[in-house]
Design an enzyme around this catalytic site. Sequence first.
Site, mmCIF file in Angstrom:
data_model
loop_
_atom_site.group_PDB
_atom_site.id
_atom_site.type_symbol
_atom_site.label_atom_id
_atom_site.label_comp_id
_atom_site.label_asym_id
_atom_site.label_seq_id
_atom_site.Cartn_x
_atom_site.Cartn_y
_atom_site.Cartn_z
ATOM 1 N N ILE A 181 64.226 23.120 36.879
ATOM 2 C CA ILE A 181 63.901 23.057 35.464
ATOM 3 C C ILE A 181 62.690 23.920 35.139
ATOM 4 C CG2 ILE A 181 63.124 21.520 33.610
ATOM 5 C CD1 ILE A 181 64.778 19.291 34.883
ATOM 6 N N SER B 289 61.297 11.726 32.633
ATOM 7 C CA SER B 289 62.606 11.593 33.273
ATOM 8 C C SER B 289 63.382 10.468 32.593
ATOM 9 C CB SER B 289 62.447 11.269 34.763
ATOM 10 O OG SER B 289 63.669 10.832 35.339
ATOM 11 N N TYR C 257 58.161 6.048 41.173
ATOM 12 C CA TYR C 257 58.511 7.217 40.361
ATOM 13 C C TYR C 257 58.885 6.783 38.947
ATOM 14 C CZ TYR C 257 61.060 11.422 38.884
ATOM 15 O OH TYR C 257 61.514 12.532 38.211
ATOM 16 N N LYS D 258 56.872 8.045 35.468
ATOM 17 C CA LYS D 258 57.547 8.752 34.386
ATOM 18 C C LYS D 258 57.523 7.953 33.088
ATOM 19 C CE LYS D 258 58.527 12.513 36.562
ATOM 20 N NZ LYS D 258 57.942 13.809 36.137
ATOM 21 N N THR E 37 69.588 20.020 40.083
ATOM 22 C CA THR E 37 68.495 20.636 40.829
ATOM 23 C C THR E 37 68.413 19.952 42.197
ATOM 24 O OG1 THR E 37 66.817 19.058 40.067
ATOM 25 C CG2 THR E 37 67.212 20.990 38.677
#
Length: 355
Positions: A122, A247, A260, A264, A295
């Site tokens: 990205i 995210s 995580y 985010k 990705t």
Amino acid sequence: MPASEACIPASLLASCVTLVFQIGSAVPESSLLSVHILTPSFRPPMEELLTRTQEREEHSQGQVQQEADQAMATRLQAAAWVQRGQLHHPAGLSVQKISRGIDQKGILANRVAVVTGSTNGIGFAIARRLAQDGAHVVVSSRKQQNVDRAVAALQEEGLSVMGTVCHVGKAEDRKRLVAMALQHCGGIDFLVCVAGVNPLVGSTLGTSEQVWDKILDVNLKSPVLLLSQLLPHMEKRGRGAVILVSSLAAYMPRVELGVYNVSKTALLGLTKTLSLELAPKNIQVNCLVPGIIKTDFSKLLYENEAVWKKFMEYYWVKRIGQPEDCAGLVSFLCSPDASYITGESIVVAGFSPRL
């Protein structure tokens, strides 16, 4: 100039003829307008006038084409000099000089963007799009070989980019990034924070303090610390834009992503807070919220057939996202068209996870 040498445009002569016939049909012969301007004694024959007009038009077009060709040759030569200077000299040419030497075009022309985590995925797509839209872009990531590869690829496309190694969790690397951008570009307009980590797949409660610190340092603290260093220079430019990258995990957390998810989600709150703080300085702060984008970072999700099938139940657009799906939005948020948008978290996921 003698009357016999007067050059009367063909279009005017034709109009005069038409006018004479129109009037002549409506009034007595004695009242007709004089038409001696059309007689051979007053001007060259019609064929000669048309020829002269055509010759003048062709000469004018030839001059315009010659000037355009000369301008294009100058730009191509300047671009070649710039590229050679950037590729073979450590310091390179300053972006400020580049912008004066080449007629920059695009909605972001002559603006400067710093994009972290921008050598693949990205971040790379965003860096490319900003450069395509006219910005001078400073790319960065943790490994020198990745920086070299990304810079070379974008410069081969004729884009104005430079790069440096920067681990955003390290103070010395952030300082070097800021110094390089200022030295070569003379200022900063946009900061796009893409860099993020997730070193552990597992539950939140089972995560060590060391992992907590690493995730929060990179994903949450580093954008604030980097922005604090860039802010004085962004203020001098009169207007700026900050794009944080969160995210879909902020809205739809998964247990295996643990801390995580938390980092985010916190970025959504950080976006709101910074947008309030920086609005008086004419700096907009918005947040990109990608869904599952193809990705290396998201392989854990889209290569897991069960997980992907579950996600497809929510997705309205039945395909996996591409990095380029995010890039255009970031360019828009940096553009003058988005100068009245701030504090927003915009989902790019093929569906909306909110009401």
